[in-house]
Enzyme design. Sequence first.
Site, short mmCIF file in Angstrom:
data_model
loop_
_atom_site.label_atom_id
_atom_site.label_comp_id
_atom_site.label_asym_id
_atom_site.label_seq_id
_atom_site.Cartn_x
_atom_site.Cartn_y
_atom_site.Cartn_z
N ASP A 1 0.84 -1.20 0.00
CA ASP A 1 0.00 0.00 0.00
C ASP A 1 0.88 1.25 0.00
O ASP A 1 1.99 1.24 0.55
CB ASP A 1 -0.89 -0.03 1.25
N ASN B 1 -10.68 -2.82 -6.28
CA ASN B 1 -9.89 -1.92 -7.15
C ASN B 1 -10.53 -1.71 -8.52
O ASN B 1 -10.21 -0.75 -9.22
CB ASN B 1 -8.45 -2.43 -7.33
C1 FPP Z 1 -1.78 0.40 -3.37
O1 FPP Z 1 -1.38 1.70 -3.64
C2 FPP Z 1 -1.34 -0.46 -4.41
C3 FPP Z 1 -2.12 -1.24 -5.20
C4 FPP Z 1 -3.29 -0.82 -5.99
C5 FPP Z 1 -1.74 -2.64 -5.28
C6 FPP Z 1 -0.26 -2.86 -5.55
C7 FPP Z 1 0.08 -2.69 -6.95
C8 FPP Z 1 1.35 -2.65 -7.40
C9 FPP Z 1 2.52 -2.77 -6.53
C10 FPP Z 1 1.59 -2.44 -8.85
C11 FPP Z 1 1.12 -3.60 -9.70
C12 FPP Z 1 1.73 -4.90 -9.29
C13 FPP Z 1 2.20 -5.82 -10.16
C14 FPP Z 1 2.75 -7.10 -9.66
C15 FPP Z 1 2.21 -5.61 -11.61
P1 FPP Z 1 -2.53 2.79 -3.58
O2 FPP Z 1 -2.75 3.25 -4.98
O3 FPP Z 1 -3.72 2.28 -2.86
O4 FPP Z 1 -1.77 3.87 -2.73
P2 FPP Z 1 -2.46 5.02 -1.86
O5 FPP Z 1 -3.20 4.33 -0.73
O6 FPP Z 1 -1.27 5.78 -1.38
O7 FPP Z 1 -3.34 5.79 -2.78
#
Ligand code: FPP
Length: 243
Positions: free
Chosen positions: A15, A63
């Site tokens: 996250d 998501n």
């Molecule tokens: C959370 O950050 C992240 C995600 C949506 C999931 C993790 C995704 C990745 C690491 C990239 C894709 C992975 C692969 C293996 C291709 P957020 O957007 O919720 O962050 P925030 O809470 O700061 O907005």
Amino acid sequence: MAKNALPDHVAVIMDGNGRWAKKRGLPRAFGHREGVATVKKIVTHAAESGVKVLSMFAFSAENWLRPAEEVGFLMKLLDDYIASESRLMMENNIRFLVSGRTEMVPERTGKALRELSALSSGNTGMTLNLLISYGAKDELADAVRHIARDAAEGRLNWRDVDGALIRSRLYNPELPDVDLLIRTSGEHRISNFMLWRIAYAELYFTDILWPDFSEKDFDAALEDFAGRVRRFGKTDEQMENRG
Ligand code: FPP
């Protein structure tokens, strides 16, 4: 007092990509791209550390509700990730699995996921379990639906429904329960993640945003886990006498 060795199964809620980008005045996509670089580092490092299963929450059932542009970008990152990492996974003897309702992902992505799972199915090193289009409530609902169908069609008796049977209907049922769950970015939530398998997991929260999470930070989580006392509902005395 019995302490823990290395966790067999480490799960990670990655996250903070969006906040990482925002802090730098960049669009969220930059955070996700850096997040993928962290995934690559941590997969290699976990495999070298001797962890048996690494589960990573790449895309949740919820998501799909993000703006279409962000969803499309995340799917593209997934395609690129599979394309760029499959050779490395084969070289490192990593078995690749996906957990989630992958029928929801674009056809080309689904095909790439299936192909890498099949290609790596004989690998005997670490298992990388990528959670995509995954929600723990969906997983349990899917399990219950299968059980109900088998009961309705006479393949099982409702009296035989127990924890072991439910477990056998989870996604990738051969995977063990989670020993250590890491969540980055300072959020203290489970977010519909592997609810059945985290029943006795040790929880580790860190304020570090996922793109900044390093091999050293992973080691710190392992070290913290090593100092935890796990009783699984029993007393200290029972745990001491278990050998
Ligand atoms: C959370 O950050 C992240 C995600 C949506 C999931 C993790 C995704 C990745 C690491 C990239 C894709 C992975 C692969 C293996 C291709 P957020 O957007 O919720 O962050 P925030 O809470 O700061 O907005």
